[in-house]
Design an enzyme around this catalytic site. Sequence first.
Site, mmCIF file in Angstrom:
data_model
loop_
_atom_site.group_PDB
_atom_site.id
_atom_site.type_symbol
_atom_site.label_atom_id
_atom_site.label_comp_id
_atom_site.label_asym_id
_atom_site.label_seq_id
_atom_site.Cartn_x
_atom_site.Cartn_y
_atom_site.Cartn_z
ATOM 1 N N CYS A 447 0.874 -1.168 0.000
ATOM 2 C CA CYS A 447 0.000 0.000 0.000
ATOM 3 C C CYS A 447 0.910 1.216 0.000
ATOM 4 O O CYS A 447 2.121 1.099 -0.178
ATOM 5 C CB CYS A 447 -0.963 -0.010 1.184
ATOM 6 S SG CYS A 447 -0.192 0.352 2.758
ATOM 7 N N HIS A 599 -4.080 8.996 4.833
ATOM 8 C CA HIS A 599 -4.418 7.592 4.557
ATOM 9 C C HIS A 599 -5.874 7.386 4.966
ATOM 10 O O HIS A 599 -6.192 7.292 6.147
ATOM 11 C CB HIS A 599 -3.490 6.662 5.343
ATOM 12 C CG HIS A 599 -3.559 5.230 4.907
ATOM 13 N ND1 HIS A 599 -4.639 4.430 5.183
ATOM 14 C CD2 HIS A 599 -2.680 4.457 4.203
ATOM 15 C CE1 HIS A 599 -4.421 3.226 4.691
ATOM 16 N NE2 HIS A 599 -3.238 3.213 4.086
#
Length: 675
Positions: A447, A599
């Site tokens: 990620c 995020h």
Amino acid sequence: MFKKLFGQMQRIGKALMLPVAILPAAGLLLAIGTAFQGEALQHYLPFIKNDIVQQIANMLTGAGGIIFDNLPIIFALGVAIGLAGGDGVAAIAAFVGFIILNKTMGAFLHVTPDKLSDPTNGYANVLGIPTLQTGVFGGIIIGALAAWCYNKFYNITLPSYLGFFAGKRFVPIMMATTSFILAFPMAIIWPTIQNGLNAFSEGLLDSNTGLAVFLFGFIKRLLIPFGLHHIFHAPFWFEFGSWKNAAGEIIRGDQRIFIEQIREGAHLTSGKFMQGEFPVMMFGLPAAALAIYQTAKPENKKVVAGLMISAALTSFLTGITEPLEFSFLFVAPFLFVIHAVLDGLSFLTLYLLNVHLGYTFSGGFIDYVLLGILPNKTAWWLVIPVGIIYAVIYYFVFRFLIVKFNYKTPGREDKKSSVTTTSASQLPFDVLKAMGGKENIKHLDACITRLRVEVNEKSKVDVAGLKSLGASGVLEVGNNMQAIFGPKSDQIKHDMAKIISGEITKPSETTIDEEVSDDPVHVEDIVETEIYAPGHGEIIPLSEVPDKVFSEKMMGDGIGFVPDSGEIVAPFDGTVKTIFPTKHAIGLESDSGVEVLIHIGIDTVKLNGEGFESLVNTDEPVTQGQPLMKIDLEYLKEHAPSIITPVIITNQEDKTLTIEDVKQVDPGKAIMTIK
């Protein structure tokens, strides 16, 4: 098998901290109220005998007492939230399960209000329900079951005609069913379990109480590095032992008995499994901190002084010892064993002196005053001479062993370079080698913050090597490795995959940008920069983010943001540097050079872009408050473990970050300042 069980026990131990964290507030109310009602304080402050003051004191006592009276449901809710990653649906499911379990057990056993008059039969009134008393253990069981239901069914898909009940709405339904079924075996086997616990605890105390308290203190301390001490002490504090209060109720557990005896002003018989902490936390460990400071190298003493003063004060005032213990645990494990032995001896010493002290949080000065000095029900002053002796022992033992064995405690470390020099093009090859080679890779993913690798044999992974290559942290969960390489993680993964497939055979063929692998951007020239909220919502401490990479600041410092609208906006004037392909994370750089990562949600990379709509492009300039991303908040709530959004400063270095004291925010509200 053992590793999986160990991991589950760690998760349960951590989950227990959420309900335990409520106890200090309840204890504070109870202690103040009880102190104002006690003769000792009234003797010195006769005006507090006033009816109004006593009425307030009575309310304080009641407000604190109601928490301790309802610990089972509090533990059920807290454990459910803790094991489900903070989602409130799990708490609702736990509440549903708790009342159904108790109502069903009561009906199955034909428990009537008349049967409650004899507490020895194991029945109790729980939230107004005559039922079998399962205590805190019952609450923990229900909490764990609710979390299991949540983790199993939170993203379940049902036929369209049942679509309303799909996803998280299905969790309480399953919990109602499973808790109803659980009630029948619980009603049958729990009395035997309860009798066994009582017999074990009473036998333990009756046979050799001194040995029991020593072993408790010793083992509890040894379990701290593994995070299992919360599981170990819970039975002693909440279930072992029994005492009948003035109302004829049976109170179980050393801490609960202590609180009840303080509340009633009764003769103290409890505290055996708590009091030994006070000499260690208030005197011993601060003295150990002094020894660590004095044995540090001269050039490092200034830095070590700041660390040790903070850790020593934390231990003395609150009884939180981890910051100090973890400063020597890994570099000098023998010191920690000595510390554990001394901890056990402290329990034994205060038991032999017939001292009865307890606490709601830990053995620090605050609890010592509120639940020891003010109630004045035991020889609390004996802690001081014992503590002074302990301070002397800790200081000289720690100082001697640190010097004798040259332990690398803070300030004594050897100077060495922490990052291996490697070119950007070589980095994917080196990371693959550190992961044990391509034969050791079972699954590869990434990620925006971390490289996620499932390996065949974890023993082949060179964790130190990964850190030397620039990983700010490495998480190990079973055979799953997560190396925190920041925004370059996806590029590393991309090139590693092509190396494994044979598409890339030499460093010159890698695609990772040279600038990405250079040393971190320095921020000496950054002027004071305000960072504003990335939307409408709530600010929470970074430590509460349910992901270690963020909560332990492996990516950097910052805050957690809980959005309540479907729009994420720019926190300052700057430039979009990175948008992850799945759109769940965005990196920005302010005009002054501050780099920020937003995020959106936890584990949202797995959604593959569903629920996200990017409104900007990479390298596009943005202004503070400009919309960056549209998010389908309801979709994220249904399909992601959490919508908590970390906002991280990724290039803070030696700059000072000030986090504003705000909670509810909008895009015009400053949340952080870096200078």
